[in-house]
Enzyme design. Sequence first.
Site, PDB file in Angstrom:
ATOM      1  N   TRP A 103       0.822  -1.213   0.000  1.00 39.38           N
ATOM      2  CA  TRP A 103       0.000   0.000   0.000  1.00 39.38           C
ATOM      3  C   TRP A 103       0.852   1.258   0.000  1.00 39.38           C
ATOM      4  O   TRP A 103       0.533   2.225  -0.692  1.00 39.38           O
ATOM      5  CB  TRP A 103      -1.001  -0.017   1.153  1.00 39.38           C
ATOM      6  CG  TRP A 103      -2.055  -1.065   0.929  1.00 39.38           C
ATOM      7  CD1 TRP A 103      -2.262  -2.192   1.672  1.00 39.38           C
ATOM      8  CD2 TRP A 103      -3.021  -1.126  -0.139  1.00 39.38           C
ATOM      9  NE1 TRP A 103      -3.293  -2.938   1.132  1.00 39.38           N
ATOM     10  CE2 TRP A 103      -3.772  -2.312   0.029  1.00 39.38           C
ATOM     11  CE3 TRP A 103      -3.320  -0.292  -1.224  1.00 39.38           C
ATOM     12  CZ2 TRP A 103      -4.800  -2.684  -0.849  1.00 39.38           C
ATOM     13  CZ3 TRP A 103      -4.348  -0.664  -2.089  1.00 39.38           C
ATOM     14  CH2 TRP A 103      -5.069  -1.835  -1.897  1.00 39.38           C
ATOM     15  N   ASP A 172      -2.171   6.634   6.187  1.00 38.53           N
ATOM     16  CA  ASP A 172      -3.207   5.775   5.615  1.00 38.53           C
ATOM     17  C   ASP A 172      -3.599   4.763   6.686  1.00 38.53           C
ATOM     18  O   ASP A 172      -2.864   3.833   6.974  1.00 38.53           O
ATOM     19  CB  ASP A 172      -2.645   5.071   4.368  1.00 38.53           C
ATOM     20  CG  ASP A 172      -3.617   4.045   3.790  1.00 38.53           C
ATOM     21  OD1 ASP A 172      -4.742   3.907   4.311  1.00 38.53           O
ATOM     22  OD2 ASP A 172      -3.239   3.382   2.801  1.00 38.53           O
ATOM     23  N   LYS A 196     -12.685  -1.636   5.553  1.00 39.10           N
ATOM     24  CA  LYS A 196     -11.955  -2.609   6.354  1.00 39.10           C
ATOM     25  C   LYS A 196     -12.495  -2.614   7.776  1.00 39.10           C
ATOM     26  O   LYS A 196     -12.917  -3.631   8.284  1.00 39.10           O
ATOM     27  CB  LYS A 196     -10.456  -2.277   6.394  1.00 39.10           C
ATOM     28  CG  LYS A 196      -9.538  -2.844   5.313  1.00 39.10           C
ATOM     29  CD  LYS A 196      -9.810  -2.498   3.943  1.00 39.10           C
ATOM     30  CE  LYS A 196      -8.947  -3.082   2.880  1.00 39.10           C
ATOM     31  NZ  LYS A 196      -8.129  -2.125   2.166  1.00 39.10           N
TER      32      LYS A 196
HETATM   33  C1  LIG Z   1      -7.528  -1.560   1.136  1.00 39.47           C
HETATM   34  C2  LIG Z   1      -6.498  -0.538   1.359  1.00 39.47           C
HETATM   35  C3  LIG Z   1      -6.344   0.555   0.504  1.00 39.47           C
HETATM   36  C4  LIG Z   1      -7.187   0.740  -0.736  1.00 39.47           C
HETATM   37  O1  LIG Z   1      -8.440   1.161  -0.395  1.00 39.47           O
HETATM   38  P1  LIG Z   1      -9.543   1.490  -1.509  1.00 39.47           P
HETATM   39  O2  LIG Z   1     -10.624   2.090  -0.686  1.00 39.47           O
HETATM   40  O3  LIG Z   1      -9.915   0.177  -2.150  1.00 39.47           O
HETATM   41  O4  LIG Z   1      -8.958   2.431  -2.497  1.00 39.47           O
HETATM   42  C5  LIG Z   1      -5.368   1.490   0.786  1.00 39.47           C
HETATM   43  N1  LIG Z   1      -4.577   1.350   1.866  1.00 39.47           N
HETATM   44  C6  LIG Z   1      -4.688   0.302   2.712  1.00 39.47           C
HETATM   45  C7  LIG Z   1      -3.778   0.220   3.895  1.00 39.47           C
HETATM   46  C8  LIG Z   1      -5.640  -0.677   2.484  1.00 39.47           C
HETATM   47  O5  LIG Z   1      -5.760  -1.713   3.317  1.00 39.47           O
END
Ligand SMILES: *Cc1c(COP(=O)(O)O)cnc(C)c1O
Length: 361
Positions: A103, A172, A196
């Site tokens: 990521w 993030d 998530k």
């Molecule tokens: C799943 C995830 C993403 C991507 O998220 P989207 O909403 O599908 O764009 C980005 N960063 C992390 C840490 C993730 O687990």
Amino acid sequence: MTKRVHNFNAGPAALPLPVLEKAQKELLDYKGTGMSVLEISHRSKEYDATQKHATDLLRELMGIPTDYKVLWLQGGASTQFFDVPLNLQQSGKPMEYVFTGAWSKKAIKEAKLYGEVKVIASSEDRKFTYIPKNVVFSDKAAFGHITGNETIGGIEWQYWPTIPSSVPLACDMSSDFMDKVVDVKKFGVIYAGAQKNLGPAGVTIVIVREDLLGRVPENTPTMLKWKTHAEKDSLYNTPPCFAIYLCELVLEHLKGLGGIPAVEKVNREKAKLVYDIIDKSNGYYRGVAEKDSRSLMNVTFNLATPELEAKCVDEAKKNGLIGLKGHRDVGGMRASLYNAVSLESTKALCSFLTRFKEQNP
Ligand SMILES: *Cc1c(COP(=O)(O)O)cnc(C)c1O
């Protein structure tokens, strides 16, 4: 009774059962409107109250200071990979990133579209199995960026890096959002796709300190400026109403559980149960992450061969344990233990793993 499995999916992922039941109950007649929340105006007083309540609950549970804005956006965390540098860039200043896996790699790739990116720490040397220690950002940077939890590798920051107070830290938190108590003041920006650990797919949370909203270049498209959404309380255009409503229900549920401290306690208990199975298996189950970087949310591990892993995933499924296959890029196995995954489901997983080892020596 409806059949429900033990859901260890990585995302979209488990939602609390009481939340789904409440949404089901309210679906046809939302707050006496005779319509579902899917069918009413985002400018209606009923919906307005929902979004405000979701925001207030988020502020309360995370202890978000008043000089931060909460934005409900679309486009996923992946959109924030470019929206963060777009909104925080400062000409002539490098953007400093920590490279910890799949990521952060994507975040770095997008930042490079806007200027110089300095990777100030990386765990690539040991295949992203750990979070670098003693990370320090410089005062020359426009901003710093980390990935709170690498969902695919299964590593999570156990400490926050050092950064000068003049430099905002962006994080993030897609897969560690509200998994533990976090001091929001340490960050300039926190962002997370909801699917998530907070709600369904379709909404992205951005928590941003107000003084950073003025940095964005004027010639940026309106929708891509955080400022636009901050000024209009995320109602500049149609927000993802149903997704935000479900987040409201999840937040209410978390509050009912005792808030983030209580949730963190259970998360630590859950993660310990599974890591203990791994550690006490005499190498039958091999944890991917180094111990001091282990994720509370995504437990990644391997068995002796890919065939045995496939068998384990398959038998788990027959036993009502879903979503244990590792990410397609890295293989292996992964159990995602998000907030909505119960202690009971975690115990069911542990019993299964113990049994599987006995039956497949
Ligand atoms: C799943 C995830 C993403 C991507 O998220 P989207 O909403 O599908 O764009 C980005 N960063 C992390 C840490 C993730 O687990």
